[in-house]
Design a protein around this motif. Structure first.
Motif, PDB file in Angstrom:
ATOM      1  N   LEU A  15      16.307   7.722  59.722  1.00  0.00           N
ATOM      2  CA  LEU A  15      16.823   8.777  59.405  1.00  0.00           C
ATOM      3  C   LEU A  15      15.906  10.136  58.878  1.00  0.00           C
ATOM      4  N   THR A  16      15.968   9.854  57.794  1.00  0.00           N
ATOM      5  CA  THR A  16      14.846  11.458  57.399  1.00  0.00           C
ATOM      6  C   THR A  16      13.542  11.857  58.252  1.00  0.00           C
ATOM      7  N   LEU A  23      10.895   7.905  63.943  1.00  0.00           N
ATOM      8  CA  LEU A  23      12.627   8.116  64.547  1.00  0.00           C
ATOM      9  C   LEU A  23      11.862   7.509  66.095  1.00  0.00           C
ATOM     10  N   HIS A 127      22.716  18.627  58.310  1.00  0.00           N
ATOM     11  CA  HIS A 127      23.217  18.009  59.832  1.00  0.00           C
ATOM     12  C   HIS A 127      21.707  18.055  60.385  1.00  0.00           C
ATOM     13  N   ARG A 129      18.983  16.766  60.461  1.00  0.00           N
ATOM     14  CA  ARG A 129      18.647  16.068  60.376  1.00  0.00           C
ATOM     15  C   ARG A 129      19.155  15.239  61.105  1.00  0.00           C
ATOM     16  N   TYR A 130      20.068  15.584  62.082  1.00  0.00           N
ATOM     17  CA  TYR A 130      20.474  13.776  63.142  1.00  0.00           C
ATOM     18  C   TYR A 130      19.980  15.091  64.915  1.00  0.00           C
ATOM     19  N   ASN A 133      13.636  15.134  64.808  1.00  0.00           N
ATOM     20  CA  ASN A 133      12.512  14.034  64.622  1.00  0.00           C
ATOM     21  C   ASN A 133      11.175  14.470  65.016  1.00  0.00           C
ATOM     22  N   ILE A 203      24.469   5.802  60.156  1.00  0.00           N
ATOM     23  CA  ILE A 203      24.058   6.761  60.644  1.00  0.00           C
ATOM     24  C   ILE A 203      22.840   6.759  61.492  1.00  0.00           C
ATOM     25  N   LYS A 207      22.576   9.271  64.735  1.00  0.00           N
ATOM     26  CA  LYS A 207      21.717   9.556  64.460  1.00  0.00           C
ATOM     27  C   LYS A 207      20.952   9.356  66.666  1.00  0.00           C
ATOM     28  N   SER A 208      21.027   8.191  66.652  1.00  0.00           N
ATOM     29  CA  SER A 208      20.564   7.703  67.305  1.00  0.00           C
ATOM     30  C   SER A 208      21.637   8.211  69.414  1.00  0.00           C
ATOM     31  N   THR A 210      23.310  11.092  68.709  1.00  0.00           N
ATOM     32  CA  THR A 210      22.664  12.518  69.383  1.00  0.00           C
ATOM     33  C   THR A 210      21.566  12.874  69.451  1.00  0.00           C
ATOM     34  N   MET A 211      20.089  12.026  69.379  1.00  0.00           N
ATOM     35  CA  MET A 211      19.917  12.181  69.448  1.00  0.00           C
ATOM     36  C   MET A 211      18.925  11.794  71.192  1.00  0.00           C
TER      37      MET A 211
END
Length: 281
Positions: A15-16, A23, A127, A129-130, A133, A203, A207-208, A210-211
């Motif tokens: 995630l980070t 990611l 946020h 971070r979402y 990458n 999470i 993130k997948s 949102t990316m």
């Protein structure tokens, strides 16, 4: 405001974007339930966010264009005001960063305003971070503080909302839309904090998703009710933001009482339309 403390360490590294957890959607070890066929909910939420983003951008461009075109025929800087452009820039910075005029006017409102706006700022930075990458170091460092900033944000909102009930002159001029805006912001804060401290969501899958929105490569959205509510409320906020009082954060830069130098003795201020009248007469 979205964090899952119970996730495995590998999930958090992914995630980070830390070393060992690069990611690369859609290569996340997603929860098995996310591997189902793309649901109607995923398409609906993605469409909603694309529409909300377009309305937000178009609305901001439209309103800023109106601000720029609005004539300011007189120098009406609130005194005492700076007499140079550098002084105006410094004054504007103090106003935007520290709410200087509000501090002078009402200390209680200033406290609640600072709690809300700085809490919101930390939450928004967290946020990020979402949407990146790998995640840059400053965003990583802000994570422990950002998740508690939701409490400051909600506390500030509740204080500002209480003012609209308890102060007679403020209650008199308060419109239903004012209550609706505050309710929307409170619900966004509470729903987001709930996913951090009450009912965790996936999470990594989030993130997948949102990316995927950014790259136009849709990925399944986790079907957690709190997450759906939170995202829906955020999309609603994006849609109404350019056409509500919430736009004061942008409008302050175009306020003639703040962006003008108090130099009428040193320099005559004539608007374009007044100059044309002088020329014709």
């Amino acid at each position: 405001m979205l964090v899952c403390q119970s996730q495995p360490a590998a999930y958090n590294r992914q995630l980070t974007g830390m070393r060992g957890g690069a990611l690369a959607p859609p290569r996340f070890p997603l929860n098995p339930r996310v591997f189902r066929n793309m649901s109607f909910l995923t398409y609906a939420m993605a469409t909603l966010f694309y529409v909300a983003a377009l309305i937000l951008i178009a609305g901001l461009v439209y309103r800023i264009r109106l601000y720029v075109k609005t004539p300011a025929p007189l120098r009406i800087a609130t005194t005492p005001a700076p007499t140079t452009k550098g002084g105006v820039a410094l004054r504007m910075f103090r106003e935007v960063a520290f709410f200087e005029s509000l501090f002078r006017g009402n200390k209680w409102i200033w406290i609640f305003g600072i709690l809300f706006h700085f809490g919101l700022l930390l939450v928004l930075l967290r946020h990020l971070r979402y949407f990146m990458n790998p995640v840059i170091l400053p965003v990583e460092l802000i994570q422990p503080f950002g998740k508690y900033a939701a409490f400051a944000m909600v506390a500030g909102l509740l204080g500002l909302w209480a003012r609209r009930f308890l102060v007679d002159r403020v209650r008199y001029i308060t419109q239903p839309s004012d209550h609706a805006m505050l309710l929307l912001l409170v619900l966004i804060g509470v729903s987001g904090a709930s996913m951090t401290f009450v009912a965790h969501t996936d999470i990594v899958a989030l993130k997948s998703f949102t990316m995927g929105l950014i790259t136009f490569d849709l990925q399944p959205l986790p079907g957690d009710p709190l997450l759906i509510i939170h995202l829906f409320l955020v999309a609603v906020l994006m849609i109404i933001f350019p056409y509500s009082k919430l736009l004061h954060g942008v409008g302050v830069f175009f306020s003639p009482t703040r962006n003008m130098a108090d130099n009428p003795r040193e320099q005559r201020h004539v608007s374009d339309w007044a100059r044309k009248l002088e020329e014709t007469n």
